[in-house]
Design a protein around this motif. Sequence first.
Motif, PDB file in Angstrom:
ATOM      1  N   ARG A  29    -118.542   7.472 -18.571  1.00 26.96           N
ATOM      2  CA  ARG A  29    -118.258   6.616 -19.613  1.00 26.96           C
ATOM      3  C   ARG A  29    -117.239   5.536 -19.431  1.00 26.96           C
ATOM      4  O   ARG A  29    -116.068   6.116 -19.428  1.00 26.96           O
ATOM      5  CB  ARG A  29    -118.661   6.833 -20.950  1.00 26.96           C
ATOM      6  CG  ARG A  29    -120.004   7.297 -21.310  1.00 26.96           C
ATOM      7  CD  ARG A  29    -120.068   8.431 -22.508  1.00 26.96           C
ATOM      8  NE  ARG A  29    -121.611   8.756 -22.639  1.00 26.96           N
ATOM      9  CZ  ARG A  29    -122.064   9.794 -21.842  1.00 26.96           C
ATOM     10  NH1 ARG A  29    -121.127  10.368 -20.881  1.00 26.96           N
ATOM     11  NH2 ARG A  29    -123.427  10.470 -22.153  1.00 26.96           N
ATOM     12  N   THR A  87    -118.820  -4.670 -24.675  1.00 23.39           N
ATOM     13  CA  THR A  87    -117.892  -3.500 -24.529  1.00 23.39           C
ATOM     14  C   THR A  87    -116.581  -3.626 -25.036  1.00 23.39           C
ATOM     15  O   THR A  87    -115.927  -4.505 -24.626  1.00 23.39           O
ATOM     16  CB  THR A  87    -118.131  -2.754 -23.310  1.00 23.39           C
ATOM     17  OG1 THR A  87    -119.352  -2.659 -22.864  1.00 23.39           O
ATOM     18  CG2 THR A  87    -117.488  -1.351 -23.267  1.00 23.39           C
ATOM     19  N   PHE A  93    -121.744  -0.102 -11.895  1.00 23.56           N
ATOM     20  CA  PHE A  93    -121.894   0.327 -13.151  1.00 23.56           C
ATOM     21  C   PHE A  93    -123.099  -0.165 -13.989  1.00 23.56           C
ATOM     22  O   PHE A  93    -123.758  -1.034 -13.096  1.00 23.56           O
ATOM     23  CB  PHE A  93    -120.437  -0.240 -13.887  1.00 23.56           C
ATOM     24  CG  PHE A  93    -120.399  -1.476 -14.361  1.00 23.56           C
ATOM     25  CD1 PHE A  93    -121.087  -2.102 -15.488  1.00 23.56           C
ATOM     26  CD2 PHE A  93    -120.144  -2.414 -13.426  1.00 23.56           C
ATOM     27  CE1 PHE A  93    -121.158  -3.505 -15.749  1.00 23.56           C
ATOM     28  CE2 PHE A  93    -120.255  -3.811 -13.574  1.00 23.56           C
ATOM     29  CZ  PHE A  93    -120.637  -4.325 -14.873  1.00 23.56           C
ATOM     30  N   TYR A  94    -123.398   0.525 -14.762  1.00 21.83           N
ATOM     31  CA  TYR A  94    -124.872   0.419 -15.576  1.00 21.83           C
ATOM     32  C   TYR A  94    -124.708   0.272 -16.981  1.00 21.83           C
ATOM     33  O   TYR A  94    -123.669   0.974 -17.589  1.00 21.83           O
ATOM     34  CB  TYR A  94    -126.053   1.078 -14.935  1.00 21.83           C
ATOM     35  CG  TYR A  94    -125.929   2.510 -15.055  1.00 21.83           C
ATOM     36  CD1 TYR A  94    -126.258   3.164 -16.003  1.00 21.83           C
ATOM     37  CD2 TYR A  94    -125.507   3.121 -14.070  1.00 21.83           C
ATOM     38  CE1 TYR A  94    -126.150   4.500 -16.086  1.00 21.83           C
ATOM     39  CE2 TYR A  94    -124.995   4.507 -13.890  1.00 21.83           C
ATOM     40  CZ  TYR A  94    -125.727   5.307 -15.048  1.00 21.83           C
ATOM     41  OH  TYR A  94    -125.610   6.585 -14.953  1.00 21.83           O
ATOM     42  N   PHE A  95    -125.627   0.173 -17.760  1.00 24.71           N
ATOM     43  CA  PHE A  95    -125.740   0.431 -19.169  1.00 24.71           C
ATOM     44  C   PHE A  95    -126.913   1.491 -19.582  1.00 24.71           C
ATOM     45  O   PHE A  95    -127.771   1.536 -19.231  1.00 24.71           O
ATOM     46  CB  PHE A  95    -125.806  -0.817 -19.947  1.00 24.71           C
ATOM     47  CG  PHE A  95    -124.563  -1.778 -19.824  1.00 24.71           C
ATOM     48  CD1 PHE A  95    -123.630  -1.451 -20.959  1.00 24.71           C
ATOM     49  CD2 PHE A  95    -124.469  -2.682 -18.723  1.00 24.71           C
ATOM     50  CE1 PHE A  95    -122.473  -2.225 -20.659  1.00 24.71           C
ATOM     51  CE2 PHE A  95    -123.377  -3.349 -18.712  1.00 24.71           C
ATOM     52  CZ  PHE A  95    -122.462  -3.535 -19.699  1.00 24.71           C
ATOM     53  N   TYR A 109    -129.022  -2.845 -15.449  1.00 22.35           N
ATOM     54  CA  TYR A 109    -128.028  -3.565 -14.762  1.00 22.35           C
ATOM     55  C   TYR A 109    -127.867  -4.742 -15.133  1.00 22.35           C
ATOM     56  O   TYR A 109    -128.767  -5.768 -15.339  1.00 22.35           O
ATOM     57  CB  TYR A 109    -128.246  -3.366 -13.205  1.00 22.35           C
ATOM     58  CG  TYR A 109    -128.235  -1.862 -12.626  1.00 22.35           C
ATOM     59  CD1 TYR A 109    -127.206  -1.591 -12.080  1.00 22.35           C
ATOM     60  CD2 TYR A 109    -129.365  -1.102 -12.704  1.00 22.35           C
ATOM     61  CE1 TYR A 109    -127.002  -0.291 -11.725  1.00 22.35           C
ATOM     62  CE2 TYR A 109    -129.475   0.216 -12.185  1.00 22.35           C
ATOM     63  CZ  TYR A 109    -128.121   0.611 -11.524  1.00 22.35           C
ATOM     64  OH  TYR A 109    -128.157   1.874 -11.375  1.00 22.35           O
ATOM     65  N   ASN A 157    -121.201 -10.885 -16.041  1.00 20.66           N
ATOM     66  CA  ASN A 157    -120.219 -10.520 -16.972  1.00 20.66           C
ATOM     67  C   ASN A 157    -119.298 -11.457 -17.348  1.00 20.66           C
ATOM     68  O   ASN A 157    -118.989 -12.227 -16.476  1.00 20.66           O
ATOM     69  CB  ASN A 157    -119.456  -9.432 -16.326  1.00 20.66           C
ATOM     70  CG  ASN A 157    -120.628  -8.016 -16.204  1.00 20.66           C
ATOM     71  OD1 ASN A 157    -120.970  -7.212 -17.320  1.00 20.66           O
ATOM     72  ND2 ASN A 157    -121.041  -7.616 -15.074  1.00 20.66           N
ATOM     73  N   SER A 190    -121.602  -8.490 -21.488  1.00 21.21           N
ATOM     74  CA  SER A 190    -122.580  -8.579 -20.249  1.00 21.21           C
ATOM     75  C   SER A 190    -124.035  -8.753 -20.750  1.00 21.21           C
ATOM     76  O   SER A 190    -124.365  -8.544 -21.744  1.00 21.21           O
ATOM     77  CB  SER A 190    -122.738  -6.994 -19.994  1.00 21.21           C
ATOM     78  OG  SER A 190    -121.426  -6.553 -19.463  1.00 21.21           O
ATOM     79  N   THR A 244    -124.379   0.747 -27.169  1.00 22.98           N
ATOM     80  CA  THR A 244    -124.565   0.816 -25.680  1.00 22.98           C
ATOM     81  C   THR A 244    -123.396   1.649 -25.059  1.00 22.98           C
ATOM     82  O   THR A 244    -122.319   1.716 -25.724  1.00 22.98           O
ATOM     83  CB  THR A 244    -124.626  -0.730 -25.099  1.00 22.98           C
ATOM     84  OG1 THR A 244    -123.192  -1.519 -25.402  1.00 22.98           O
ATOM     85  CG2 THR A 244    -125.689  -1.395 -25.466  1.00 22.98           C
ATOM     86  N   GLN A 245    -123.512   1.868 -23.870  1.00 22.65           N
ATOM     87  CA  GLN A 245    -122.457   2.778 -23.024  1.00 22.65           C
ATOM     88  C   GLN A 245    -122.478   2.022 -21.934  1.00 22.65           C
ATOM     89  O   GLN A 245    -123.426   1.843 -21.015  1.00 22.65           O
ATOM     90  CB  GLN A 245    -122.839   4.146 -22.918  1.00 22.65           C
ATOM     91  CG  GLN A 245    -123.266   4.944 -24.169  1.00 22.65           C
ATOM     92  CD  GLN A 245    -123.549   6.324 -23.591  1.00 22.65           C
ATOM     93  OE1 GLN A 245    -122.816   7.137 -23.014  1.00 22.65           O
ATOM     94  NE2 GLN A 245    -124.648   6.810 -24.306  1.00 22.65           N
ATOM     95  N   MET A 246    -121.049   1.798 -21.346  1.00 23.71           N
ATOM     96  CA  MET A 246    -121.054   1.367 -19.989  1.00 23.71           C
ATOM     97  C   MET A 246    -120.772   2.662 -19.255  1.00 23.71           C
ATOM     98  O   MET A 246    -119.681   3.305 -19.469  1.00 23.71           O
ATOM     99  CB  MET A 246    -120.041   0.159 -19.822  1.00 23.71           C
ATOM    100  CG  MET A 246    -119.625  -0.378 -18.200  1.00 23.71           C
ATOM    101  SD  MET A 246    -118.043  -1.502 -18.197  1.00 23.71           S
ATOM    102  CE  MET A 246    -118.831  -2.989 -18.805  1.00 23.71           C
TER     103      MET A 246
END
Length: 162
Positions: free
Chosen positions: A59, A73, A101-103, A113, A117, A132, A145-147
Amino acid sequence: LADSTSNDWAITGIQLEVGTYTSADLPPFRHESYGTNIARCQRYYWAVFPSGTAIANNRLGFGSAQDENDCETMWMFPVQMRTPPTITLPSINYTTQAANFYFLYDYAGGAKYPNANTVGGEPSVWRGFVKSTIAGDDWTIGHSTQMIAADTDTNVMFDAEL
């Protein structure tokens, strides 16, 4: 030591002082802890992962859905930065949506994706925001959400250099 130009040597424990001093009035040597020294450095630059420590699928940050297509984020800096920093984001090819990177949304579901950004929110010396856009998703405002870093070279960096 002087038999080759490729020899290495090191000097440690040196303190330079401005001005003219004699051995009688030389200021005492200031020893600083590692924690104090790193905190002074982090006022100018901070990366989510220190160099060489990123882990794939780890993360990068947490945030929330701002509307049905956008999430934000946020990072809190470990120390107050010198000025509001510029943010360097992981690279992304917006045409193919290939990103490093993705969420994840609501801690479930597949990878999402981003299409774009931007630096979100008002820059601050205490926190950084990235907004994003992930078009075509039906996210619920306020949901988490998590990046996630997709590889070991992914990082988010904050720079407040002079």
